[in-house]
Design a protein around this motif. Structure first.
Motif, PDB file in Angstrom:
ATOM      1  N   LEU A 235      42.925  35.948  32.882  1.00  0.00           N
ATOM      2  CA  LEU A 235      42.258  36.851  33.825  1.00  0.00           C
ATOM      3  C   LEU A 235      43.179  38.006  34.228  1.00  0.00           C
ATOM      4  O   LEU A 235      42.726  39.151  34.386  1.00  0.00           O
ATOM      5  CB  LEU A 235      41.810  36.073  35.060  1.00  0.00           C
ATOM      6  CG  LEU A 235      40.572  35.177  34.842  1.00  0.00           C
ATOM      7  CD1 LEU A 235      40.436  34.150  35.958  1.00  0.00           C
ATOM      8  CD2 LEU A 235      39.304  36.019  34.743  1.00  0.00           C
TER       9      LEU A 235
ATOM     10  N   SER B  70      44.273  31.612  34.496  1.00  0.00           N
ATOM     11  CA  SER B  70      44.740  32.654  35.411  1.00  0.00           C
ATOM     12  C   SER B  70      45.491  33.756  34.667  1.00  0.00           C
ATOM     13  O   SER B  70      45.326  34.947  34.984  1.00  0.00           O
ATOM     14  CB  SER B  70      45.624  32.044  36.499  1.00  0.00           C
ATOM     15  OG  SER B  70      46.729  31.357  35.941  1.00  0.00           O
TER      16      SER B  70
ATOM     17  N   LEU C  95      35.536  34.356  28.516  1.00  0.00           N
ATOM     18  CA  LEU C  95      36.272  35.588  28.798  1.00  0.00           C
ATOM     19  C   LEU C  95      36.625  36.344  27.526  1.00  0.00           C
ATOM     20  O   LEU C  95      36.547  37.583  27.478  1.00  0.00           O
ATOM     21  CB  LEU C  95      37.541  35.263  29.592  1.00  0.00           C
ATOM     22  CG  LEU C  95      37.298  34.758  31.031  1.00  0.00           C
ATOM     23  CD1 LEU C  95      38.576  34.179  31.618  1.00  0.00           C
ATOM     24  CD2 LEU C  95      36.767  35.883  31.914  1.00  0.00           C
TER      25      LEU C  95
ATOM     26  N   ARG D  23      36.675  42.496  37.897  1.00  0.00           N
ATOM     27  CA  ARG D  23      36.866  41.652  39.076  1.00  0.00           C
ATOM     28  C   ARG D  23      35.664  40.722  39.205  1.00  0.00           C
ATOM     29  O   ARG D  23      34.565  41.043  38.756  1.00  0.00           O
ATOM     30  CB  ARG D  23      37.043  42.512  40.330  1.00  0.00           C
ATOM     31  CG  ARG D  23      38.193  43.521  40.187  1.00  0.00           C
ATOM     32  CD  ARG D  23      38.395  44.284  41.474  1.00  0.00           C
ATOM     33  NE  ARG D  23      38.970  43.408  42.500  1.00  0.00           N
ATOM     34  CZ  ARG D  23      38.791  43.597  43.814  1.00  0.00           C
ATOM     35  NH1 ARG D  23      37.978  44.568  44.233  1.00  0.00           N
ATOM     36  NH2 ARG D  23      39.368  42.801  44.678  1.00  0.00           N
TER      37      ARG D  23
ATOM     38  N   LEU E 254      30.840  32.246  32.853  1.00  0.00           N
ATOM     39  CA  LEU E 254      30.862  33.667  33.177  1.00  0.00           C
ATOM     40  C   LEU E 254      29.474  34.284  32.975  1.00  0.00           C
ATOM     41  O   LEU E 254      28.937  34.273  31.871  1.00  0.00           O
ATOM     42  CB  LEU E 254      31.893  34.397  32.313  1.00  0.00           C
ATOM     43  CG  LEU E 254      31.931  35.926  32.433  1.00  0.00           C
ATOM     44  CD1 LEU E 254      32.260  36.361  33.854  1.00  0.00           C
ATOM     45  CD2 LEU E 254      32.916  36.519  31.430  1.00  0.00           C
TER      46      LEU E 254
ATOM     47  N   LYS F 152      45.160  36.999  43.842  1.00  0.00           N
ATOM     48  CA  LYS F 152      44.844  37.529  42.516  1.00  0.00           C
ATOM     49  C   LYS F 152      43.975  38.775  42.656  1.00  0.00           C
ATOM     50  O   LYS F 152      42.942  38.749  43.339  1.00  0.00           O
ATOM     51  CB  LYS F 152      44.131  36.472  41.666  1.00  0.00           C
ATOM     52  CG  LYS F 152      45.005  35.247  41.333  1.00  0.00           C
ATOM     53  CD  LYS F 152      46.230  35.666  40.530  1.00  0.00           C
ATOM     54  CE  LYS F 152      47.001  34.472  39.993  1.00  0.00           C
ATOM     55  NZ  LYS F 152      47.735  33.762  41.055  1.00  0.00           N
TER      56      LYS F 152
ATOM     57  N   TYR G  10      42.445  41.975  33.648  1.00  0.00           N
ATOM     58  CA  TYR G  10      42.522  42.944  34.737  1.00  0.00           C
ATOM     59  C   TYR G  10      43.532  44.049  34.431  1.00  0.00           C
ATOM     60  O   TYR G  10      43.311  45.224  34.776  1.00  0.00           O
ATOM     61  CB  TYR G  10      42.896  42.244  36.039  1.00  0.00           C
ATOM     62  CG  TYR G  10      42.986  43.174  37.215  1.00  0.00           C
ATOM     63  CD1 TYR G  10      41.844  43.629  37.851  1.00  0.00           C
ATOM     64  CD2 TYR G  10      44.236  43.632  37.667  1.00  0.00           C
ATOM     65  CE1 TYR G  10      41.922  44.518  38.915  1.00  0.00           C
ATOM     66  CE2 TYR G  10      44.325  44.514  38.736  1.00  0.00           C
ATOM     67  CZ  TYR G  10      43.162  44.954  39.364  1.00  0.00           C
ATOM     68  OH  TYR G  10      43.237  45.833  40.417  1.00  0.00           O
TER      69      TYR G  10
ATOM     70  N   TYR H  66      41.949  40.121  40.704  1.00  0.00           N
ATOM     71  CA  TYR H  66      40.627  40.027  40.077  1.00  0.00           C
ATOM     72  C   TYR H  66      39.620  39.254  40.926  1.00  0.00           C
ATOM     73  O   TYR H  66      38.448  39.142  40.562  1.00  0.00           O
ATOM     74  CB  TYR H  66      40.735  39.401  38.680  1.00  0.00           C
ATOM     75  CG  TYR H  66      41.449  38.057  38.634  1.00  0.00           C
ATOM     76  CD1 TYR H  66      40.822  36.887  39.072  1.00  0.00           C
ATOM     77  CD2 TYR H  66      42.738  37.948  38.123  1.00  0.00           C
ATOM     78  CE1 TYR H  66      41.459  35.663  39.021  1.00  0.00           C
ATOM     79  CE2 TYR H  66      43.388  36.736  38.059  1.00  0.00           C
ATOM     80  CZ  TYR H  66      42.749  35.580  38.511  1.00  0.00           C
ATOM     81  OH  TYR H  66      43.392  34.369  38.456  1.00  0.00           O
TER      82      TYR H  66
END
Length: 546
Positions: free
Chosen positions: A144, A141, A125, A155, A5, A191, A148, A193
């Motif tokens: 995330l 997932s 994250l 995003r 990230l 998704k 969100y 995001y």
């Protein structure tokens, strides 16, 4: 800033690329992505052979869009800086960039492979979004989605390089493949995001799946889609520019010519027919001041015989024709390239196109350039299962020695070796068949000669010119093969067409000297199925020998 990230890795790697002497600016690709980023929830997959710049482009995308590092110093002098929305998109997004071709340490199973990716990404994250309620053991997932849910501005642009790498690993099972497709689907499909998912690979992504797991991706292949083609591989104009840089910056006696770059590394095509060069090989050649083979092997998928081993009979004659420089008609089936065992001619040749061993244009496949031709030649001389193709190629060194010595008995003996029940190509019904035979029996000559076929109108004959390329080649050779005519008539044809003067003019342009020019006539009697040979020496003019 994390490992995946908003990592600084893409910035560092792409900046390094831009500072190299033979960097080519392909940053206009970014402008084509702007509308996709603007609308969001877009997915594209670009597939190309290895060594066509996919990773460089992935790093460019990561460096440009990511918040990790202000990349103004990189892009301000590139073409993208002229784009209307340049500032609007530069370094404004959270980017998750993963090189999926990294196993990491002692990875021996799919579980270890995917577990390493998930662990690293979840850790990134958690650090970036400490207020999100993330429970231990949640999938990427789900994490995330949790982020969100707590912050709808969270995003991401996903840049996933070499997505199909794991399919080629020995420890991967069919069940693992299904699990991997499920992982990608759960991560990317529908998704909120996802701003953009940009994926690269070798094989088209949807071909791995019989269902709809990854049908959200728009796929762009070299053979079937024109869009994005100019960003992968070098165009003629780009190679012209690089060669001018080479002439300016190379401090040693030049060993690379513009003609040589075309001969060695050209030969690929976009869907609309624009020619493309292998970018890695062009850069290596100019950097090393050497025209050579830079096709590197990293496993069985980079070995030509890997593709033909299951059905040599299906492609033996096609290989002989392609080694002669001919194109072979075939219906390309990109989905077939993913088959576990390639069986049919279409499957075998399709896979070789996808992996870059062959080029495809107007319904035919061919060997694109000398770099790949040398790979095929080495394979032909090594694999006995190729039958007559192998036997003729193995005799090619002896054929060259016999020709240079004027030993017509040995030449005829080698040509007769070809005649058995498994050589339909030697029916000599077409000029391409004549060409294939000459190329096979003189295959070893390519190590020191540049062998070119002269284009002529008419039937029943074919001729070749052997231009010395290396010091070991001291004699030039002009060869004509005629059907139902004598070798004396073949040599008379060479003289009538003034090929000797043409040869001498070409050598003078190259500032090369040759001790002799040998006129070689080969006649074939179709009724008796016999070859007859003659070698005549043409003394080089003193003025030419200079």
């Amino acid at each position: 800033m994390g490992i995946y990230l908003n990592s600084r890795t893409a910035y560092t790697l792409y900046k390094s690329e831009t500072e190299k002497t033979y960097f080519v600016d392909k940053s206009k690709l970014l402008e084509e992505l702007f509308p996709l980023v603007q609308t969001g929830n877009n997915h594209i997959c670009i597939t190309r052979p290895r060594r066509f710049g996919k990773t460089v482009m992935a790093n460019m995308i990561g460096a440009f869009f990511s918040k990790a590092q202000d990349a103004q110093d990189i892009f301000q002098t590139l073409q993208i800086a002229k784009a209307k929305d340049y500032a609007k998109y530069r370094n404004q997004f959270s980017v998750i960039q993963i090189s999926l071709n990294e196993l990491g340490g002692r990875c021996g199973s799919y579980g270890e492979y995917i577990g390493r990716i998930e662990k690293r990404l979840v850790r990134d994250l958690k650090r970036a979004y400490p207020k999100a309620e993330i429970e231990d053991g949640e999938s990427v997932s789900d994490v995330l989605l949790e982020i969100y849910a707590s912050d709808d501005t969270a995003r991401f642009i996903f840049v996933l390089d070499e997505w199909d790498f794991i399919f080629h690993q020995s420890f991967i099972t069919e069940q693992d493949k299904k699990a991997y497709l499920t992982f990608l689907r759960e991560l990317l499909k529908d998704k909120p995001y996802v701003v953009l998912a940009y994926m690269t690979g070798i094989l088209p992504i949807a071909k791995y799946s019989s269902g709809s797991e990854l049908n959200m991706f728009s796929e762009f292949t070299l053979a079937s889609e024109e869009r994005f083609s100019e960003y992968f591989g070098f165009t003629e104009n780009e190679v012209d520019e690089l060669f001018e840089r080479y002439r300016e910056y190379n401090s040693k006696p030049p060993q690379v010519s513009r003609e040589g770059l075309k001969l060695w590394y050209d030969g690929y095509h976009t869907k609309t027919g624009e020619r493309l060069y292998n970018p890695r090989s062009v850069v290596m050649s100019l950097s090393n001041n050497n025209l050579g083979n830079y096709w590197t092997s990293s496993g069985p998928y980079d070995e030509i015989f890997y593709y033909i081993r299951n059905n040599v009979d299906a492609v033996r004659d096609d290989l002989a024709l392609m080694v002669s420089g001919a194109s072979v008609p075939v219906r390309i089936q990109e989905y077939a390239a993913t088959a576990q065992e390639l069986r049919t001619k279409e499957e075998i040749l399709s896979a070789m196109v996808v992996y870059g061993f062959l080029s495809y244009e107007n319904g035919t496949v061919s060997i694109p350039n000398k770099e790949l031709m040398d790979q095929f030649a080495d394979m032909i001389k090594r694999e006995a299962s190729l039958g007559y193709v192998y036997r003729l190629a193995k005799e090619s060194e002896r054929m060259l020695r016999a020709t240079l010595a004027g030993d017509i008995k040995t030449m005829e003996e080698i040509l007769e070796l070809a005649h058995d029940t498994e050589t339909p190509i030697l029916s000599y019904n077409h000029e391409t068949e004549l060409s294939a035979v000459v190329n096979l029996v003189y295959l070893a000559a390519r190590d020191i000669y540049r062998v070119e076929r002269e284009e002529k109108a008419g039937k029943g004959f074919v001729d070749f010119v052997f231009y010395p390329e290396l010091p070991a080649a001291t004699d030039g050779i002009i060869l004509e093969l005629k059907v139902d005519h004598s070798p004396e008539e073949a040599i008379a044809q060479i003289k009538e067409k003034n090929y000797v003067l043409s040869f001498m003019g070409r050598m003078e342009q190259k500032r090369r000297k040759t001790e002799r020019i040998l006129l070689v006539g080969i006649g074939y009697d179709k009724e008796k199925k016999k070859h007859h040979c003659k070698v005549e020496e043409w003394k080089t003019l003193d003025s030419f020998r200079g």
